[in-house]
Design a protein around this motif. Sequence first.
Motif, short mmCIF file in Angstrom:
data_model
loop_
_atom_site.label_atom_id
_atom_site.label_comp_id
_atom_site.label_asym_id
_atom_site.label_seq_id
_atom_site.Cartn_x
_atom_site.Cartn_y
_atom_site.Cartn_z
N VAL A 57 0.85 -1.20 0.00
CA VAL A 57 0.00 0.00 0.00
C VAL A 57 0.88 1.24 0.00
N VAL A 106 1.31 5.25 0.55
CA VAL A 106 0.67 6.35 1.28
C VAL A 106 1.49 7.62 1.08
N LYS A 107 0.82 8.76 1.19
CA LYS A 107 1.49 10.04 0.99
C LYS A 107 1.21 10.99 2.15
N ASN A 148 -2.77 11.23 3.33
CA ASN A 148 -3.74 11.56 2.30
C ASN A 148 -5.02 10.73 2.50
N CYS A 205 -5.37 7.60 0.62
CA CYS A 205 -4.42 6.58 1.08
C CYS A 205 -4.94 5.87 2.33
N ALA A 227 -7.05 3.22 1.15
CA ALA A 227 -6.24 2.11 0.63
C ALA A 227 -5.74 1.22 1.76
N SER A 273 6.05 4.81 1.56
CA SER A 273 5.84 6.23 1.29
C SER A 273 7.11 6.79 0.67
N LEU A 291 -3.34 1.85 -4.05
CA LEU A 291 -3.00 3.25 -3.89
C LEU A 291 -4.28 4.07 -3.84
N GLY A 292 -4.22 5.24 -3.22
CA GLY A 292 -5.31 6.19 -3.34
C GLY A 292 -5.36 6.69 -4.78
N ALA A 350 -3.84 12.35 -4.73
CA ALA A 350 -3.48 13.02 -3.49
C ALA A 350 -4.15 14.39 -3.47
N THR A 393 -6.56 1.41 -7.54
CA THR A 393 -6.59 2.73 -6.92
C THR A 393 -7.97 2.96 -6.33
#
Length: 249
Positions: free
Chosen positions: A5, A7-8, A36, A39, A42, A62, A115-116, A119, A175
């Motif tokens: 996964v 993430v941001k 995010n 995320c 996710a 990340s 993933l999301g 962002a 996503t």
Amino acid sequence: MKVLVAVKRVVDYNVKVRVKADNSGVDLANVKMSMNPFCEIAVEEAVRLKEKGVATEIVVVSVGPSTAQEQLRTALALGADRAILVESAEELTSLAVAKLLKAVVDKEQPQLVILGKQAIDSDNNQTGQMLAALSGYAQGTFASKVEVSGDKVAVTREIDGGLQTVSLSLPAIVTTDLRLNEPRYASLPNIMKAKKKPLEVLTPDALGVSTASTNKTLKVEAPAARSAGIKVKSVAELVEKLKNEAKVI
């Protein structure tokens, strides 16, 4: 099945963003940063797959500054097993992030990457698709429902005309859209446990990836302030103002 996964770290969605005085970018000084929101969805989906017995390990990754460890620890508290930070202080493009994630995918060999869809800072909606193109994996974007069965994953996508369901062969990239799930809150015991979970720090050089960008930010400006609206008493007055003041008819 291993799930990766991404993430941001972004400015918290409750914070009003300010532009620097020199218009060089967004002012991040003393600003609350968070994971995010897409995320978070996710991560939640990966945790639910593990709770169903579909996933055996969740790895969160990340790309960003060392402070992004905070968001990785949050993901670990939500149920991820271990974390990877690709540390970079540069302002990276979507393609550079996708290349770094591709290197992590090659290293970890996950069966599913989540993933999301985008962002909330850059709103590009590009990284997942670019990662799929680079890795050659099947992709299901804008997922509102994910069902894994054997070596297949069915992804229900939100599209302009309604819903579309696609069947993907694993390994695959998904996503997440807003209606996929509602993320949980991390409990205090899990937050404490997350501090002891493994977090590996890598660099773009260690992964053999060049993050040089062909894009250059020239100027960042806040949106122009909108003037207040007015109320009219009749349709005739509305037409008169549209014709003589707004001059749109």
